[in-house]
Design a protein around this motif. Structure first.
Motif, PDB file in Angstrom:
ATOM      1  N   GLN A 186       0.812  -1.225   0.000  1.00 53.17           N
ATOM      2  CA  GLN A 186       0.000   0.000   0.000  1.00 53.17           C
ATOM      3  C   GLN A 186       0.845   1.275   0.000  1.00 53.17           C
ATOM      4  O   GLN A 186       0.350   2.354  -0.331  1.00 53.17           O
ATOM      5  N   ASP A 187       2.115   1.142   0.365  1.00 52.91           N
ATOM      6  CA  ASP A 187       2.965   2.341   0.381  1.00 52.91           C
ATOM      7  C   ASP A 187       3.697   2.555  -0.945  1.00 52.91           C
ATOM      8  O   ASP A 187       4.537   3.442  -1.061  1.00 52.91           O
ATOM      9  N   GLY A 188       3.384   1.745  -1.950  1.00 55.91           N
ATOM     10  CA  GLY A 188       3.977   1.955  -3.271  1.00 55.91           C
ATOM     11  C   GLY A 188       5.393   1.433  -3.412  1.00 55.91           C
ATOM     12  O   GLY A 188       6.098   1.804  -4.352  1.00 55.91           O
ATOM     13  N   THR A 189       5.828   0.554  -2.505  1.00 53.88           N
ATOM     14  CA  THR A 189       7.217   0.096  -2.530  1.00 53.88           C
ATOM     15  C   THR A 189       7.445  -1.164  -3.363  1.00 53.88           C
ATOM     16  O   THR A 189       8.565  -1.664  -3.399  1.00 53.88           O
ATOM     17  N   ASN A 190       6.427  -1.680  -4.028  1.00 58.84           N
ATOM     18  CA  ASN A 190       6.678  -2.842  -4.896  1.00 58.84           C
ATOM     19  C   ASN A 190       7.727  -2.488  -5.954  1.00 58.84           C
ATOM     20  O   ASN A 190       7.767  -1.372  -6.470  1.00 58.84           O
ATOM     21  N   THR A 191       8.531  -3.492  -6.296  1.00 64.75           N
ATOM     22  CA  THR A 191       9.607  -3.272  -7.266  1.00 64.75           C
ATOM     23  C   THR A 191       9.092  -3.407  -8.700  1.00 64.75           C
ATOM     24  O   THR A 191       7.955  -3.834  -8.940  1.00 64.75           O
ATOM     25  N   ALA A 192       9.986  -3.101  -9.639  1.00 67.31           N
ATOM     26  CA  ALA A 192       9.657  -3.289 -11.063  1.00 67.31           C
ATOM     27  C   ALA A 192       9.359  -4.753 -11.344  1.00 67.31           C
ATOM     28  O   ALA A 192       8.434  -5.076 -12.101  1.00 67.31           O
ATOM     29  N   ASP A 193      10.131  -5.657 -10.732  1.00 68.46           N
ATOM     30  CA  ASP A 193       9.891  -7.085 -10.958  1.00 68.46           C
ATOM     31  C   ASP A 193       8.558  -7.525 -10.354  1.00 68.46           C
ATOM     32  O   ASP A 193       7.864  -8.368 -10.922  1.00 68.46           O
ATOM     33  N   ASP A 194       8.213  -6.974  -9.196  1.00 67.50           N
ATOM     34  CA  ASP A 194       6.887  -7.263  -8.623  1.00 67.50           C
ATOM     35  C   ASP A 194       5.788  -6.858  -9.608  1.00 67.50           C
ATOM     36  O   ASP A 194       4.857  -7.625  -9.891  1.00 67.50           O
ATOM     37  N   GLN A 195       5.922  -5.626 -10.115  1.00 68.20           N
ATOM     38  CA  GLN A 195       4.879  -5.083 -10.984  1.00 68.20           C
ATOM     39  C   GLN A 195       4.704  -5.919 -12.252  1.00 68.20           C
ATOM     40  O   GLN A 195       3.615  -5.973 -12.828  1.00 68.20           O
ATOM     41  N   ALA A 196       5.774  -6.577 -12.661  1.00 72.70           N
ATOM     42  CA  ALA A 196       5.721  -7.382 -13.894  1.00 72.70           C
ATOM     43  C   ALA A 196       4.782  -8.580 -13.768  1.00 72.70           C
ATOM     44  O   ALA A 196       4.396  -9.165 -14.786  1.00 72.70           O
ATOM     45  N   GLU A 243      15.290   1.670 -12.618  1.00 73.68           N
ATOM     46  CA  GLU A 243      14.306   0.825 -11.923  1.00 73.68           C
ATOM     47  C   GLU A 243      12.914   1.463 -12.008  1.00 73.68           C
ATOM     48  O   GLU A 243      11.915   0.757 -12.239  1.00 73.68           O
ATOM     49  N   LYS A 244      12.842   2.779 -11.871  1.00 70.57           N
ATOM     50  CA  LYS A 244      11.534   3.443 -11.968  1.00 70.57           C
ATOM     51  C   LYS A 244      10.989   3.375 -13.393  1.00 70.57           C
ATOM     52  O   LYS A 244       9.789   3.150 -13.601  1.00 70.57           O
ATOM     53  N   THR A 245      11.851   3.554 -14.379  1.00 70.72           N
ATOM     54  CA  THR A 245      11.395   3.417 -15.769  1.00 70.72           C
ATOM     55  C   THR A 245      10.823   2.018 -15.979  1.00 70.72           C
ATOM     56  O   THR A 245       9.745   1.844 -16.562  1.00 70.72           O
TER      57      THR A 245
END
Ligand code: FEO
Ligand code: CA
Ligand code: CA
Length: 645
Positions: free
Chosen positions: A107-117, A163-165
């Motif tokens: 909920q704090d937006g800390t998921n990584t790029a790999d998580d989001q994938a 990482e943000k990109t």
């Protein structure tokens, strides 16, 4: 997409389980049709009087009972999804939830790029339900149109990094889940449980801004599609800004690339092609170009040419590679609605959503079954057309082909890569931002939303005309066109279904028969013939701190249901604060409706504050959540009946 719409002017599977929905979809009940077909639009020369006669004739053909069986609801300014009495709306999945197995949303937006994938993408939009077992188990494919990069990260866009990109790219694209109402859950009707996402699922999948996607069709390998990373011009990384969608009778999903231009940066003098497609120095503010050179058009001038296409995805084959179908042309594709013609060819309708852009139609060369038997994808081999709407209620599809005398010297690939430029020369009609298109199959009638165009008839901009009749068109309208004998004909008749606004306020110029709305965007014809209309009023007009101007009193964005014959329109659903209601699809039995809620709580500037992301909305997680989340919602009728009945 609300805040970062481009307001500028730049002028495979033969899956048997799919047959059920296809059969329903392509043989839907006729509403306008009986009458229209009887008259057969015998001669389009008399189209004006003919069209005025259509509603009466169709009405006689239409059961007296209203299609609208629910109690319309008032406008709402609540931070909630509101539906009529007797209906229930529940969130099925939200941005950041795993599509199969995988990490949970932080909920704090800390998921990584790999998580989001491997998580549901951000800002969901058009969707399709593909049955695996009728109306109780299926695959849902939904687009993730864009990201709010402040909301996406714990610390907003500060300290931008590769990482943000990557996380932002991975939050774009398409999300695929398996859903069921079988098994677990509290039995309600027939022993079935409530809808849930199946985890793990072999179908659960993400296609992102980084997924390899093949280029298919005539423009494959064209020099203008080659880059330093892909010298053959045949494989692109990713699909972007997927807005509305379509699906094919052979069981695939079509994701459409809309405002792709905003991710690229080009400083210095634009080429004519860049100017026509809006590749600019400022873009939409995304920072991807700072860490990934393919978004710097000065360094990779051909990369933007690899976006703006329709992407075909096979949801039943989770390891398949999606394909960009170049024969459908390159522009800001809102959607790609497929209609099978009576002779078996496929017709694909697509709007180019920008002020004063066009409506397109593609017709396959061969009947789709024959094409596939020959090993030719029906979307790779056909003719693209653009619409000309005449003032007398007739219209013409103008072919975008090298043998069109107005395109003398253009190759097919010139046309497909610079489709807008070709349409300019062909003499297309400039429209008030074409959005979704759907069809009434049996009545040979298509219907399209024109969301708004505040520049129409202002200054040196194009004046009003018959198909776009209002100056400074704040509220938008809905247009229809019809054929005499088949969808493949090059002439048609057209009329305006509704001028949006407030029918109780003459100043708004609306002729809605029923509840007010504006900025129509999503449109969906149910198999039963009910016409569902979704709205996308920009956040600057509907945020809780500024309910002023033309949209004062319209409440939050909404979804309405209309009877296409009587035009009676009732408000069915209102979304939470500053969301857009976009994406809708029914199960074949029409007892479950899937509805997309996009960008709840978005700040009027287009991005939320990392300090207070819940300034405008805390939907759907409420006090327990850290930020608002775009979500897919399930709507059911408590008595188990059809939605809208
Ligand atoms: Fe993405 Fe035209 O709405
Ligand atoms: Ca849209
Ligand atoms: Ca829109």
């Amino acid at each position: 997409m609300a805040n970062i719409d481009d307001d500028g002017i730049s002028n495979i599977s033969d899956n048997e389980t799919f047959d059920e929905v296809a059969a329903l979809r392509f043989s839907r009940r006729s509403f306008i049709g009986g009458g229209l077909t009887a008259m057969a639009l015998a001669s389009l020369s008399g189209v004006g009087s003919l069209l005025s006669a259509v509603p009466a004739s169709a009405k006689a053909n239409h059961a007296a009972a209203s299609l609208l069986g629910f109690a319309g609801i008032p406008i709402s300014e609540a931070d909630a999804v509101v539906v009529p009495p007797g209906y229930t709306a529940k969130v099925l999945i939200s941005w950041g939830d795993p599509v199969s197995t995988g990490p949970e949303f932080n909920q704090d937006g800390t998921n990584t790029a790999d998580d989001q994938a491997v998580q549901w993408g951000m800002h969901n939009d058009g969707l399709v339900y593909f049955p695996l077992n009728g109306s109780s188990r299926g695959i849902i494919v939904q687009n993730n149109e864009y990201t709010d990069d402040v909301l996406l990260f714990h610390d907003g866009v500060s300290r931008w990094s590769s990482e943000k990109t990557r996380k932002s790219l991975n939050a774009h694209g398409v999300s695929i889940i398996e859903v069921t109402k079988q098994g677990r859950g509290k039995p309600r009707f027939g022993g079935e449980g409530e809808w849930r996402v199946v985890r793990p699922s072999t179908y659960g999948r993400r296609i992102t801004g980084l997924t390899p996607i093949n280029i298919g069709g005539p423009a494959t390998g064209d020099g203008r599609l080659r880059t330093s990373a892909d010298p053959s011009g045949t494989v692109v990384l990713g699909t972007l800004n997927n807005c509305a969608m379509g699906f094919t009778p052979w069981g695939t999903y079509l994701a459409c690339e809309e405002n792709f231009n905003g991710y690229f940066r080009k400083t210095g003098v634009q080429t004519p092609l860049e100017a026509r497609y809006g590749i600019t120095a400022a873009g939409f503010g995304y920072l991807w170009h700072t860490t990934d050179s393919r978004f710097n058009a000065n360094l990779e001038p051909n990369e933007p040419n690899r976006f703006g296409w329709v992407v075909e995805i096979d949801p039943f084959a989770p390891n398949s590679t999606p394909v960009k179908r170049t024969a459908l042309g390159r522009f800001k594709h809102e959607g790609a609605w497929v209609q099978e013609a009576r002779d078996g060819r496929v017709v694909v309708y697509s709007g180019d959503d920008e002020q004063f852009e066009y409506i397109y139609r593609y017709v396959s060369r061969l009947p789709w079954r024959e094409s596939r038997e020959q090993g030719i994808n029906p979307l790779d081999d056909g003719i693209l057309y653009v619409a000309k709407f005449n003032a007398n209620g007739s219209g013409t599809w103008l072919p975008l082909t090298p043998d069109n005398p107005l395109l003398n010297g253009w190759t097919l690939n010139d046309i497909l890569i610079n489709t807008r430029g070709a349409a300019d020369l062909a003499g297309a009609t400039k429209m008030d931002r074409p959005e979704w298109i759907d069809t009434f199959p049996e009545s040979l009638t298509a219907i399209a939303t024109l969301t708004n165009n505040t520049r129409r008839g202002t200054g040196t901009n194009p004046p009003v005309d018959a198909p776009n009749p209002r100056p400074a068109n704040t509220y938008g309208h809905i247009i229809r066109w019809y054929y005499a004998n088949d969808w493949t004909e090059n002439t048609f008749g057209w009329d305006i279904f509704a001028l949006a606004g407030d029918p109780a306020n003459p100043a708004s110029g609306s002729n809605i028969v029923g509840d007010k709305y504006g900025s129509p965007d999503g449109i969906y014809v149910a198999p039963s013939g009910r016409l569902w209309i979704q709205t996308d009023v920009s956040g600057s007009s509907v945020n809780p701190e500024n309910r002023a101007g033309a949209y004062q009193g319209f409440g939050n964005n909404q979804m309405l249901c209309a009877d296409p014959v009587t035009k009676e329109t009732r408000r069915f659903l209102v979304g939470p604060n500053v969301c857009e209601v976009t994406g809708v699809f029914l199960t074949p039995d029409e007892k479950t409706m899937f509805v997309g809620i996009q960008h709840p709580g978005e700040a009027p500037t287009g991005s939320n504050s990392p300090i207070n992301p819940k300034r405008f909305s805390s939907w759907p997680d409420g006090a327990a959540g850290g930020r608002p989340r775009s979500s897919l919602v399930v709507v059911t009728k408590n008595d188990g009946g059809q939605i809208g009945s």
